[in-house]
Design an enzyme around this catalytic site. Structure first.
Site, PDB file in Angstrom:
ATOM      1  N   LYS A   1      38.869  42.946  43.647  1.00 29.75           N
ATOM      2  CA  LYS A   1      38.081  43.734  42.701  1.00 29.75           C
ATOM      3  C   LYS A   1      38.022  45.200  43.169  1.00 29.75           C
ATOM      4  O   LYS A   1      38.395  45.512  44.311  1.00 29.75           O
ATOM      5  CB  LYS A   1      36.693  43.100  42.591  1.00 29.75           C
ATOM      6  CG  LYS A   1      36.732  41.676  42.012  1.00 29.75           C
ATOM      7  CD  LYS A   1      35.338  41.055  41.968  1.00 29.75           C
ATOM      8  CE  LYS A   1      35.356  39.687  41.331  1.00 29.75           C
ATOM      9  NZ  LYS A   1      33.987  39.134  41.196  1.00 29.75           N
TER      10      LYS A   1
ATOM     11  N   TYR B   1      36.079  36.984  31.480  1.00 26.86           N
ATOM     12  CA  TYR B   1      34.684  36.609  31.762  1.00 26.86           C
ATOM     13  C   TYR B   1      33.923  36.231  30.495  1.00 26.86           C
ATOM     14  O   TYR B   1      32.697  36.341  30.449  1.00 26.86           O
ATOM     15  CB  TYR B   1      33.975  37.767  32.474  1.00 26.86           C
ATOM     16  CG  TYR B   1      34.285  37.889  33.961  1.00 26.86           C
ATOM     17  CD1 TYR B   1      34.287  36.771  34.793  1.00 26.86           C
ATOM     18  CD2 TYR B   1      34.541  39.126  34.542  1.00 26.86           C
ATOM     19  CE1 TYR B   1      34.560  36.888  36.157  1.00 26.86           C
ATOM     20  CE2 TYR B   1      34.810  39.251  35.906  1.00 26.86           C
ATOM     21  CZ  TYR B   1      34.808  38.118  36.709  1.00 26.86           C
ATOM     22  OH  TYR B   1      35.061  38.229  38.059  1.00 26.86           O
TER      23      TYR B   1
ATOM     24  N   ASN C   1      31.245  41.610  45.049  1.00 29.45           N
ATOM     25  CA  ASN C   1      31.689  40.501  45.914  1.00 29.45           C
ATOM     26  C   ASN C   1      33.201  40.469  46.167  1.00 29.45           C
ATOM     27  O   ASN C   1      33.777  39.429  46.504  1.00 29.45           O
ATOM     28  CB  ASN C   1      31.142  39.164  45.418  1.00 29.45           C
ATOM     29  CG  ASN C   1      31.633  38.803  44.040  1.00 29.45           C
ATOM     30  OD1 ASN C   1      32.404  39.545  43.432  1.00 29.45           O
ATOM     31  ND2 ASN C   1      31.211  37.657  43.547  1.00 29.45           N
TER      32      ASN C   1
ATOM     33  N   HIS D   1      38.084  37.834  43.309  1.00 31.27           N
ATOM     34  CA  HIS D   1      37.983  36.737  42.331  1.00 31.27           C
ATOM     35  C   HIS D   1      38.988  35.657  42.706  1.00 31.27           C
ATOM     36  O   HIS D   1      40.104  35.956  43.126  1.00 31.27           O
ATOM     37  CB  HIS D   1      38.304  37.240  40.916  1.00 31.27           C
ATOM     38  CG  HIS D   1      38.518  36.116  39.947  1.00 31.27           C
ATOM     39  ND1 HIS D   1      37.466  35.437  39.368  1.00 31.27           N
ATOM     40  CD2 HIS D   1      39.648  35.504  39.513  1.00 31.27           C
ATOM     41  CE1 HIS D   1      37.956  34.462  38.602  1.00 31.27           C
ATOM     42  NE2 HIS D   1      39.274  34.482  38.681  1.00 31.27           N
TER      43      HIS D   1
ATOM     44  N   GLU E   1      43.829  31.895  33.296  1.00 29.72           N
ATOM     45  CA  GLU E   1      43.724  33.246  33.865  1.00 29.72           C
ATOM     46  C   GLU E   1      45.101  33.815  34.214  1.00 29.72           C
ATOM     47  O   GLU E   1      45.350  35.007  34.001  1.00 29.72           O
ATOM     48  CB  GLU E   1      42.826  33.211  35.106  1.00 29.72           C
ATOM     49  CG  GLU E   1      41.365  32.947  34.743  1.00 29.72           C
ATOM     50  CD  GLU E   1      40.478  32.706  35.954  1.00 29.72           C
ATOM     51  OE1 GLU E   1      40.970  32.811  37.098  1.00 29.72           O
ATOM     52  OE2 GLU E   1      39.286  32.404  35.753  1.00 29.72           O
TER      53      GLU E   1
HETATM   54  P1  ADP Z   1      32.868  33.315  40.788  1.00 27.68           P
HETATM   55  O1  ADP Z   1      33.430  34.715  40.735  1.00 27.68           O
HETATM   56  O2  ADP Z   1      32.516  32.921  42.202  1.00 27.68           O
HETATM   57  O3  ADP Z   1      33.739  32.295  40.100  1.00 27.68           O
HETATM   58  P2  ADP Z   1      31.011  33.347  38.492  1.00 27.68           P
HETATM   59  O4  ADP Z   1      32.125  32.903  37.591  1.00 27.68           O
HETATM   60  O5  ADP Z   1      29.700  32.630  38.412  1.00 27.68           O
HETATM   61  O6  ADP Z   1      31.451  33.329  40.024  1.00 27.68           O
HETATM   62  O7  ADP Z   1      30.709  34.889  38.219  1.00 27.68           O
HETATM   63  C1  ADP Z   1      31.751  35.786  37.983  1.00 27.68           C
HETATM   64  C2  ADP Z   1      31.412  37.106  38.636  1.00 27.68           C
HETATM   65  O8  ADP Z   1      30.274  37.683  37.995  1.00 27.68           O
HETATM   66  C3  ADP Z   1      31.011  37.042  40.110  1.00 27.68           C
HETATM   67  O9  ADP Z   1      32.116  36.932  40.985  1.00 27.68           O
HETATM   68  C4  ADP Z   1      30.271  38.347  40.266  1.00 27.68           C
HETATM   69  O10 ADP Z   1      31.186  39.446  40.351  1.00 27.68           O
HETATM   70  C5  ADP Z   1      29.539  38.444  38.931  1.00 27.68           C
HETATM   71  N1  ADP Z   1      28.182  37.899  39.032  1.00 27.68           N
HETATM   72  C6  ADP Z   1      27.822  36.594  39.026  1.00 27.68           C
HETATM   73  N2  ADP Z   1      26.487  36.461  39.133  1.00 27.68           N
HETATM   74  C7  ADP Z   1      25.988  37.711  39.210  1.00 27.68           C
HETATM   75  C8  ADP Z   1      24.670  38.262  39.337  1.00 27.68           C
HETATM   76  N3  ADP Z   1      23.594  37.479  39.413  1.00 27.68           N
HETATM   77  N4  ADP Z   1      24.525  39.606  39.383  1.00 27.68           N
HETATM   78  C9  ADP Z   1      25.600  40.412  39.297  1.00 27.68           C
HETATM   79  N5  ADP Z   1      26.873  39.972  39.187  1.00 27.68           N
HETATM   80  C10 ADP Z   1      27.080  38.628  39.137  1.00 27.68           C
END
Ligand code: ADP
Length: 169
Positions: free
Chosen positions: A29, A69, A132, A135, A146
């Site tokens: 990211k 997303y 974070n 992805h 994807e």
């Molecule tokens: P992952 O990326 O681990 O598969 P998710 O699909 O639940 O997790 O979420 C997608 C992305 O959305 C996360 O990697 C993060 O960048 C963002 N995200 C998820 N939850 C939050 C949150 N509470 N606040 C801000 N960003 C979030």
């Protein structure tokens, strides 16, 4: 080394091992790119033994992100997520190998870096869920969806990786 590769390749075709062609989308990211973490993240996947079959750097469009997303559209953090993901270039990759989807989720760690184990990408390089770093697809169906969304078929390369043959020999 070469003769070893040739011997191993002759002994058993890699493509005969079930699950060895599994593929996943890994995307570094914008915060990962900004913080110069691209090399270290790629290194983890290479040294684990996965095979890189697609790689590109791109400025992600709103359209791609809304498809990627889409299921998070109603979440309160969604607008911030779009802003974050379009704030700079992303490095998108397709990695291939045995159980790569499950393994890479473990390597990437918990969505919320505060809960991610040390040793994972998020557990080593990040502290907050809104930044974070990386992805990783979370299921076989998700990965297929994807990969098709992010890559054209011709951008993915099929190549034989001789050192893997001995892993399954
Ligand atoms: P992952 O990326 O681990 O598969 P998710 O699909 O639940 O997790 O979420 C997608 C992305 O959305 C996360 O990697 C993060 O960048 C963002 N995200 C998820 N939850 C939050 C949150 N509470 N606040 C801000 N960003 C979030």
């Amino acid at each position: 080394l070469l003769s070893g590769c040739h011997r191993a390749a002759g002994r058993r075709s890699l493509s005969s091992v079930p699950g060895v062609r599994e593929r996943t989308l890994i995307a570094i990211k914008p915060d990962g790119v900004q913080r110069r973490l691209v090399g270290q993240i790629i290194q983890r996947f290479e040294q684990r033994g996965f095979k890189l079959v697609g790689l590109k750097m791109l400025q992600v469009s709103d359209d791609l992100l809304s498809q990627h997303y889409g299921q998070l559209r109603t979440k309160p953090f969604y607008p911030g997520l779009l802003q974050y993901m379009t704030s700079g270039p992303v490095v998108a990759m397709v990695w291939e190998g045995y159980k790569v989807i499950e393994s890479s989720r473990m390597m990437v760690g918990h969505t919320n870096p505060a809960e991610a184990q040390p040793g994972t990408v998020r557990g080593d390089f990040s502290i907050h869920v809104s930044r974070n770093v990386v992805h990783a697809s979370d299921s076989v169906e998700g990965a297929q969806r994807e990969i098709q969304l992010w890559f054209k078929g011709k951008e993915l390369l099929n190549w034989e990786c001789c050192d893997h043959a001995s892993t399954f020999g």
